[in-house]
Design an enzyme around this catalytic site. Structure first.
Site, PDB file in Angstrom:
ATOM      1  CG  HIS A  10      -5.838   1.932   5.238  1.00  0.00           C
ATOM      2  ND1 HIS A  10      -5.402   2.883   6.130  1.00  0.00           N
ATOM      3  CD2 HIS A  10      -4.813   1.071   5.063  1.00  0.00           C
ATOM      4  CE1 HIS A  10      -4.152   2.599   6.467  1.00  0.00           C
ATOM      5  NE2 HIS A  10      -3.764   1.516   5.838  1.00  0.00           N
ATOM      6  CG  ASN A  24      -1.757   1.221   1.365  1.00  0.00           C
ATOM      7  OD1 ASN A  24      -1.804   2.033   0.430  1.00  0.00           O
ATOM      8  ND2 ASN A  24      -2.432   1.367   2.488  1.00  0.00           N
ATOM      9  N   GLY A  69       2.625   2.574  10.838  1.00  0.00           N
ATOM     10  CA  GLY A  69       3.598   3.652  10.684  1.00  0.00           C
ATOM     11  C   GLY A  69       4.323   4.032  11.962  1.00  0.00           C
ATOM     12  CE  LYS A  94      -0.277   3.262   4.731  1.00  0.00           C
ATOM     13  NZ  LYS A  94      -0.163   3.389   6.171  1.00  0.00           N
ATOM     14  CD  GLU A 123      -2.983   5.543   6.666  1.00  0.00           C
ATOM     15  OE1 GLU A 123      -2.955   5.560   5.420  1.00  0.00           O
ATOM     16  OE2 GLU A 123      -2.076   5.025   7.359  1.00  0.00           O
TER      17      GLU A 123
HETATM   18  P1  13P Z   1       3.067   0.627   7.696  1.00  0.00           P
HETATM   19  O1  13P Z   1       3.583  -0.660   7.108  1.00  0.00           O
HETATM   20  O2  13P Z   1       3.772   1.837   7.226  1.00  0.00           O
HETATM   21  O3  13P Z   1       2.947   0.523   9.194  1.00  0.00           O
HETATM   22  O4  13P Z   1       1.559   0.784   7.143  1.00  0.00           O
HETATM   23  C1  13P Z   1       0.690  -0.273   7.257  1.00  0.00           C
HETATM   24  C2  13P Z   1      -0.518   0.040   6.481  1.00  0.00           C
HETATM   25  O5  13P Z   1      -1.289   0.914   6.830  1.00  0.00           O
HETATM   26  C3  13P Z   1      -0.733  -0.716   5.244  1.00  0.00           C
HETATM   27  O6  13P Z   1      -2.019  -0.516   4.755  1.00  0.00           O
END
Ligand code: 13P
Length: 255
Positions: A101, A12, A177, A14, A103
């Site tokens: 997700h 992902n 994250g 993002k 987010e």
């Molecule tokens: P990270 O691997 O950066 O922690 O993010 C995970 C995530 O949200 C994948 O969708």
């Protein structure tokens, strides 16, 4: 993963990457996947930002790398400025879409009902929905993790969804994250609860793949991916470097 479920390592990206970076990253992943060929221990998927889907689709063409979107609208078309439909993703070569997700749930206020409508749209367009669930730190601290996750599963997966149409990603909000991860026992506990819930709601639902996501990196991938109830990973930050992402793919146990 001794189960017959084919593992999936999903990137992902993002909101990262301009065209040159995204194409280079996709090409680097695609080259590794192509040379791994039949030795690939699972499926590999990249989910670029919407602006790069077309270019990444071209960059991975003819390789085993799969393509996903990061979100879609619940409607097929219409006056929804800034949104994209599941059919638009499919049109560019996507086979999957990440939905719900954390987010999106947190920053865009998406509810389980909205996620469920999006999953229905993905199904209708012929996309596999990667449905994300996960508890906040406060919910974990108050002992509500399993109840929260089960509620998200029930609310976010529409009735009638079938095994082939759904992947679930367990992503604890506090692990995304942050570099922090649950213990292996905590991951197993949640994955088993998800599996039991899917089995009770969907015919053959115990065959649905359940990915772990949240600070997966080369240094912890081997132990996480070795867990029997973990069918792969959804990778954020570490998916932005081809070497790191490929180290995670290479951490899959050989069947
Ligand atoms: P990270 O691997 O950066 O922690 O993010 C995970 C995530 O949200 C994948 O969708």
């Amino acid at each position: 993963m001794a189960s017959g479920r084919r593992p999936l390592i999903a990137a992902n990206w993002k909101m990262n990457g301009l065209k040159a970076d995204g194409v280079a990253l996709a090409q680097a992943v695609a080259a590794r996947a192509k040379s791994a060929g039949a030795t690939l221990a699972g499926e590999v998927l990249v989910s670029p930002p919407a602006t790069l889907i077309d270019a990444v689709s071209a960059a991975i063409a003819g390789t085993p790398v799969l393509l996903g979107g990061q979100d879609c609208h619940a409607q097929t078309s219409g006056a929804f400025t800034g949104d994209i439909s599941a059919a638009m993703l499919k049109d560019l070569g996507a086979s999957h879409v990440i939905l719900g997700h954390s987010e999106r749930r947190t920053l865009h206020g998406e509810t389980d009902a909205q996620v469920s409508a999006k999953v229905a749209a993905a199904r209708a367009a012929g996309l596999v929905a990667i449905v994300c669930v996960g508890e906040t730190e406060a919910q974990r601290d108050s002992g509500d993790t399993i109840a929260v996750i089960v509620g998200q599963i029930d609310g976010s997966i529409p009735a009638g969804a079938t095994v082939a149409e759904i992947v679930v990603a367990y992503e604890p909000v506090w692990a995304i994250g942050t570099g922090r991860t649950p213990t292996l026992a905590e991951i197993v506990e949640v994955h088993q609860a998800i599996r039991a819930r899917l089995a009770s709601r969907i015919p053959g639902g115990d065959a649905i793949r359940i990915l772990y996501g949240g600070s997966v990196k080369p240094s912890n991938a081997v132990e996480v991916l070795a867990l029997a109830d973990v069918d792969g990973a959804l990778v954020g930050g570490a998916s932005l470097k081809a070497e790191d992402f490929w180290a995670i793919v290479s951490a899959l146990p050989q069947a």
